[in-house]
Scaffold this active site. Structure first.
Site, PDB file in Angstrom:
ATOM      1  N   CYS A 120     -47.839   7.096 -15.285  1.00 46.38           N
ATOM      2  CA  CYS A 120     -49.203   6.594 -15.126  1.00 46.38           C
ATOM      3  C   CYS A 120     -49.713   6.676 -13.689  1.00 46.38           C
ATOM      4  O   CYS A 120     -50.915   6.802 -13.467  1.00 46.38           O
ATOM      5  CB  CYS A 120     -49.306   5.158 -15.636  1.00 46.38           C
ATOM      6  N   HIS A 136     -56.398   3.323 -13.016  1.00 46.17           N
ATOM      7  CA  HIS A 136     -55.733   3.994 -14.127  1.00 46.17           C
ATOM      8  C   HIS A 136     -56.158   3.334 -15.427  1.00 46.17           C
ATOM      9  O   HIS A 136     -56.192   2.104 -15.531  1.00 46.17           O
ATOM     10  CB  HIS A 136     -54.215   3.902 -13.953  1.00 46.17           C
ATOM     11  N   ASN A 156     -55.431   5.992 -23.137  1.00 42.70           N
ATOM     12  CA  ASN A 156     -54.623   6.122 -21.926  1.00 42.70           C
ATOM     13  C   ASN A 156     -54.072   7.541 -21.863  1.00 42.70           C
ATOM     14  O   ASN A 156     -53.204   7.903 -22.658  1.00 42.70           O
ATOM     15  CB  ASN A 156     -53.490   5.084 -21.957  1.00 42.70           C
TER      16      ASN A 156
END
Length: 335
Positions: A115, A262, A292
């Site tokens: 991530c 993020h 995501n």
């Protein structure tokens, strides 16, 4: 002393839109359940039979970024590619991009920081430029999650979150030290590595064991996430990374024109926004549309915010991410 600045941005997502309602056809979930926990309404998943892969999507995003930078692929001096879902176990996607874009035999580096992958990749490229080694670096974040998710009720806690997509920027040399990347800040805490992980395949759990077991119920091949644990750490580490960047540059939270976090979970972004008392026009979220996309999420959101005119010349832009590893970090830049 050279500085680096983003001169071109691009992103690509598959055409195939998968809504929360679509997911109810093969797992016990609901639109309300997903939105309440994640803020996600839909995501993009690569269709079976599509040409798209992490490398292919990365190449599509890169072509856009290179064109917008006013360059050609021959002008790129180096490639940094961030992904947790490479086309092959090895080699990495960076060399595929070099080939797909018909580049010179430039170096290609792959970053595996999940991530926070794009933050790490951008910081690496920034240092290469600031030392004078390279002039134009292609930085890519791309993920093909949908092929490796447990799309059953058992895996719904993770599978509803992730989407496919790619983003890219061209980072170029500038002698104007008032613009571009001011600083980057990287951190890790490996004690929590197995709180967000895919345990297999790995060198310890390799092909002979896979073939021998042939066990469709073996959950080690699918992503595992201790959601509550990750959330609690994320909100703390996001804040720390942002403040580290601001303090290094003698800046205040009030100086932020645009925060691109993020896109892990809309609830995390909302927590950070509330904590820092940011207005809606000071933070950009698009997890609602794309889910995501891990290493691609920051660069997709950055590109989309720029395309919509939400980032303007001389704006202070802050990028921040937290994820598996645990790893986290931030990049502070003057647009």
């Amino acid at each position: 002393m050279y500085n680096s600045k983003i001169t071109g941005l691009g992103f690509y997502v598959p055409d195939n839109v998968v809504t929360n309602e679509d997911l109810t056809k093969f797992m016990d979930t609901s639109d309300e359940w997903i939105q309440e926990r994640t803020g996600i309404k839909e995501r993009r998943w690569i269709k079976d039979g599509s040409e798209d892969t992490s490398a292919v999507m990365g190449a599509k995003a890169s072509r856009i970024a290179i064109e917008r930078a006013g360059l050609t692929s021959k002008d790129i001096d180096f490639i940094v590619f961030a992904t947790l879902s490479p086309d092959y176990y090895f080699p990495g996607c960076g060399v595929q991009i070099q080939n797909m874009l018909d580049m010179r035999t430039v170096g290609a580096l792959d970053v595996r920081n999940q991530c926070s992958g794009f933050i790490y990749a951008l910081s690496v490229a920034d240092q290469f430029i600031k030392t004078g080694m390279y002039k134009n670096i292609l930085v890519v974040g791309s993920e093909f999650h949908s092929g490796g998710l447990d799309k059953t009720t058992r895996g719904r806690g993770v599978s509803v979150i992730f989407g496919d997509g790619a983003g890219a920027v061209v980072l170029s040399r500038t002698e104007d030290n008032t613009k571009g990347i001011l600083s980057s800040h990287l951190f890790s805490e490996g004690a929590h590595a197995e709180e967000l992980t895919v345990l297999a395949p790995s060198i310890r759990h390799w092909v002979p064991e896979i073939l021998e077991a042939n066990d469709e119920n073996d959950e080690s091949y699918f992503p595992y996430m201790n959601g509550t644990f990750v959330f609690k750490h994320a909100v703390v580490r996001f804040s720390e990374a942002i403040m580290a960047g601001l303090e290094t540059n003698n800046l205040q939270v009030s100086d932020i024109n645009m925060l691109i976090p993020h896109q892990a979970n809309l609830r995390i972004s909302q927590f950070i926004q509330k904590k820092f008392r940011l207005q809606d026009d000071q933070i950009y979220n698009n997890i609602m549309k794309y889910g995501n996309t891990t290493a691609a999420s920051v660069v997709i959101a950055l590109t989309e915010a720029w395309e919509k005119g939400k980032i303007k010349d001389n704006d202070l832009v802050v990028l921040a991410a937290f994820g598996s590893g645990f790893t986290w970090g931030s990049v502070i830049m003057r647009w």
